[in-house]
Design an enzyme around this catalytic site. Structure first.
Site, short mmCIF file in Angstrom:
data_model
loop_
_atom_site.label_atom_id
_atom_site.label_comp_id
_atom_site.label_asym_id
_atom_site.label_seq_id
_atom_site.Cartn_x
_atom_site.Cartn_y
_atom_site.Cartn_z
CE LYS A 34 -29.09 -28.27 43.93
NZ LYS A 34 -30.24 -28.43 43.12
N GLY A 35 -24.44 -26.43 41.70
CA GLY A 35 -23.87 -26.33 40.35
C GLY A 35 -22.35 -26.29 40.40
CG LEU A 36 -19.84 -22.90 41.87
CD1 LEU A 36 -19.65 -21.88 42.97
CD2 LEU A 36 -18.63 -22.91 40.94
CE LYS A 203 -27.71 -26.47 67.42
NZ LYS A 203 -27.78 -27.41 68.54
N PRO A 206 -30.48 -30.30 60.09
CG PRO A 206 -30.29 -28.01 59.70
CD PRO A 206 -29.86 -29.09 60.64
CD GLN A 208 -29.14 -35.99 62.43
OE1 GLN A 208 -30.02 -36.69 62.91
NE2 GLN A 208 -28.27 -35.35 63.18
CE LYS A 255 -12.85 -22.74 55.59
NZ LYS A 255 -12.94 -21.61 54.70
CB CYS A 393 -25.07 -8.33 23.49
SG CYS A 393 -26.33 -9.02 22.41
N GLY A 395 -24.83 -3.63 24.90
CA GLY A 395 -23.79 -2.63 25.17
C GLY A 395 -23.18 -2.12 23.87
CG HIS A 519 -23.59 -12.70 24.85
ND1 HIS A 519 -23.86 -11.92 25.95
CD2 HIS A 519 -24.67 -12.61 24.05
CE1 HIS A 519 -25.06 -11.40 25.82
NE2 HIS A 519 -25.59 -11.79 24.68
CD GLU A 521 -20.98 -12.52 27.97
OE1 GLU A 521 -20.28 -12.04 27.07
OE2 GLU A 521 -22.21 -12.31 28.06
N1 GLN Z 1 -32.05 -6.51 23.26
C1 GLN Z 1 -31.03 -6.61 22.28
C2 GLN Z 1 -31.42 -7.51 21.12
O1 GLN Z 1 -32.29 -8.33 21.25
C3 GLN Z 1 -29.71 -7.08 22.88
C4 GLN Z 1 -29.79 -8.45 23.48
C5 GLN Z 1 -28.62 -8.76 24.37
O2 GLN Z 1 -27.97 -7.86 24.91
N2 GLN Z 1 -28.34 -10.02 24.58
O3 GLN Z 1 -30.86 -7.42 20.07
#
Ligand code: GLN
Length: 548
Positions: A34-36, A203, A206, A208, A255, A393, A395, A519, A521
């Protein structure tokens, strides 16, 4: 045929008129996309020249998803203004140019919290406080707030029609339609059409049943999105249309696709944006979908394939890494690379054996001590074997611990999140954070500025030295160790403008070793891959080319 107004005049006229509301519900089961679907409808309308926004209404009682375990809820998506939100907001931002924020995700918990605070304050003047009208009114107010200033808002109702929790939301949108006028609203219902191989048949029952379920609360869909693994033919569409009381051309095949960026193209081919425009009485131009076609083309027929190893804790539920997964895919697009991700459970990583063939290693965000030693081993393996490395983060925090321990001679270095008694607390809480007891919304959240060191790998990737990125963490690099780690060769290439907070670390004598406290990303889009992901994938591609 498109619905007239090709000169754009229609769009301008519409702006001076009324905001249009699209409500998206789901039937039968969850995970129908639904989100997509909402994000894709938004993308198509934006491509038709409209200004769109979104609202995700979630039926659970957490005030926001920030306190929920990723195993239960998937990724927590962070917005510029620091809201911890549902991962669908990530789809909305990736698929359109809309900016999501606190007003764009509202849970039942948040609604009840608001109503109950008002009740305690005495705002209801002695009245009985009830789901109808008080909760339903509060929901409608949220819809109106989120819709301010846009041509079209897509309101996605979380959960499945028929759930007890969804009822106040469904009642609220029923009333909303009555108050803004039928011609300004469009109800889209997403439900599965299953192919039974034993019977060799598709089918429709579902669908309906779930439409019946909607009707029982006074709602009728204008458009039905049938989630299925094959295109539906005219006869099946006519059958669904007849039994569900919608036009045949309002039955759209949703699809399954190879890449999610194909969804807007499939919807367009099925006539969805045209139908939505018709239902909403909107006059807009034909959408320009060239950029979508290009992205899909690159992902379908890539010049090369690369595999990134992600060493994390939530590997069994990759929804927890939704934005990271997408950012990696985006990062490959400029190089013409299709990026695959191999997940390795950090808890099981005893040594580097599982990473021997890694082309690139990513250590993602995380909380708590489980699996941290495995993450540190992964960082060490990437550093010692010249494998491109990106830390996000937690990481980054693990990369700092590894470097402190194994290069700077700080034996037992750790984050105080993992070991409060570590002899070398290279990652620790800032003064003031120790006394915070509430877990909800108390981390460093949202966008913060960062200044990059000119000439650093980060600055080269970004192509500038002033950036802003989104955060979600409690712990920070401990500046008491800055000189010692710098002397050992770590470069602190990104800091807060006042110099107090470390935002990026990197190693210069390595093909690519960059880790960020933020972050990146969350800001990556298919048409605008994030510079750090792009640079990471480029480094991986370069190393692979050199090897072959
Ligand atoms: N646990 C770590 C902190 O709170 C890193 C959090 C995270 O990776 N978003 O600082």
């Amino acid at each position: 045929m498109d619905s007239l107004g090709r000169d754009g005049l229609g769009v301008r006229q519409m702006r001076t008129r009324q905001t249009k509301y699209i409500f998206v519900t789901g039937g039968v089961m969850s995970s129908l996309g639904k989100g997509l679907a909402s994000a894709s409808i938004g993308a198509l309308l934006e491509a038709r020249g409209l200004n769109v926004t979104f609202l995700k209404l979630d039926p659970y009682l957490n005030v926001d998803p920030g306190t929920m375990n990723p195993f239960q809820h998937g990724e927590v998506y962070v917005t510029e203004d620091g809201a911890e939100t549902d991962l669908d907001l990530g789809h909305y931002e990736r698929f359109t140019t809309s900016d999501m924020g606190k007003v764009n995700n509202v849970t039942a918990g948040r609604i009840y919290d608001t109503v109950l605070s008002k009740e305690r304050h005495g705002d209801y003047l002695g009245g009985t406080v009830q789901v109808v009208p008080h909760i339903t009114d509060a929901i409608q107010e949220r819809i109106a707030v989120a819709a301010e200033g846009v041509d079209v808002i897509l309101v996605e109702i979380g959960g499945t029609v028929g759930d007890i929790e969804s009822l106040p939301f469904l009642e609220a949108i029923r009333q909303f339609r009555a108050s803004v006028g039928r011609q300004h609203t469009c109800f889209v219902h997403v439900a599965p059409v299953l192919y039974l191989s034993a019977a060799g048949e598709l089918k429709t029952k579902p669908v309906q049943h779930s439409v019946k379920e909607l009707q029982s609360v006074g709602l009728a869909p204008d458009i039905i999105l049938c989630r299925t693994d094959r295109f539906l033919d005219k006869a099946i569409k006519a059958k669904i249309g007849l039994f569900c009381n919608v036009d045949d051309d309002a039955v759209i095949t949703a699809k399954d696709v190879d890449t999610i960026y194909e969804v807007p193209l499939v919807f367009h081919q099925e006539g969805l944006d045209e139908k939505v425009s018709q239902v909403l009485n909107m006059w807009t131009g034909r959408p320009d979908l060239r950029k979508w076609e290009e992205v899909v083309q690159t992902l379908r027929e890539p010049k090369l394939e690369l595999t990134i190893t992600m060493v994390g804790k939530y590997v069994d539920l990759t929804e927890s890494y939704k934005s990271l997964n997408e950012a990696l895919v985006h990062g490959g697009i400029p190089t013409g690379a299709r990026v695959k991700i191999e997940y390795v459970d950090s808890e099981k990583l005893e040594d580097g054996t599982a990473l021997r063939d890694s082309q690139g290693i990513l250590v993602p965000h995380g909380f708590g001590s489980r699996g941290t030693e495995g993450k540190i081993r992964a960082v060490q393996f990437a550093r010692e074997n010249d494998i491109p490395f990106l830390g996000i983060c937690f990481g980054m925090q693990m990369a700092v611990c590894e470097f402190a321990r194994n290069v700077a001679g700080c034996e037992g270095a750790n984050s105080t999140e993992i070991d409060v008694n570590t002899p070398h607390p290279v990652i620790s809480l800032l003064p003031g954070q120790e006394s915070i007891e509430d877990k909800g919304a108390t981390m460093r959240l949202g966008s913060y500025p960062c200044t990059l060191v000119p000439g650093s790998r980060a600055a080269l990737a970004y192509g500038c030295t002033e950036i802003a990125e989104r955060h979600r963490h409690r712990y920070e690099f401990n500046n008491e160790y800055l000189e010692r780690l710098e002397a050992a060769g770590m470069v602190f290439s990104g800091r807060s403008p006042d110099g107090k907070l470390v935002e990026i670390v990197e190693l210069p004598d390595h093909p690519f070793f960059v880790a960020s406290q933020f972050h990146p990303e969350f800001k990556s889009k298919p048409f605008a891959p994030h510079p750090l992901f792009q640079a990471f994938i480029e480094a991986v591609a370069k190393r692979q080319a050199a090897k072959s």
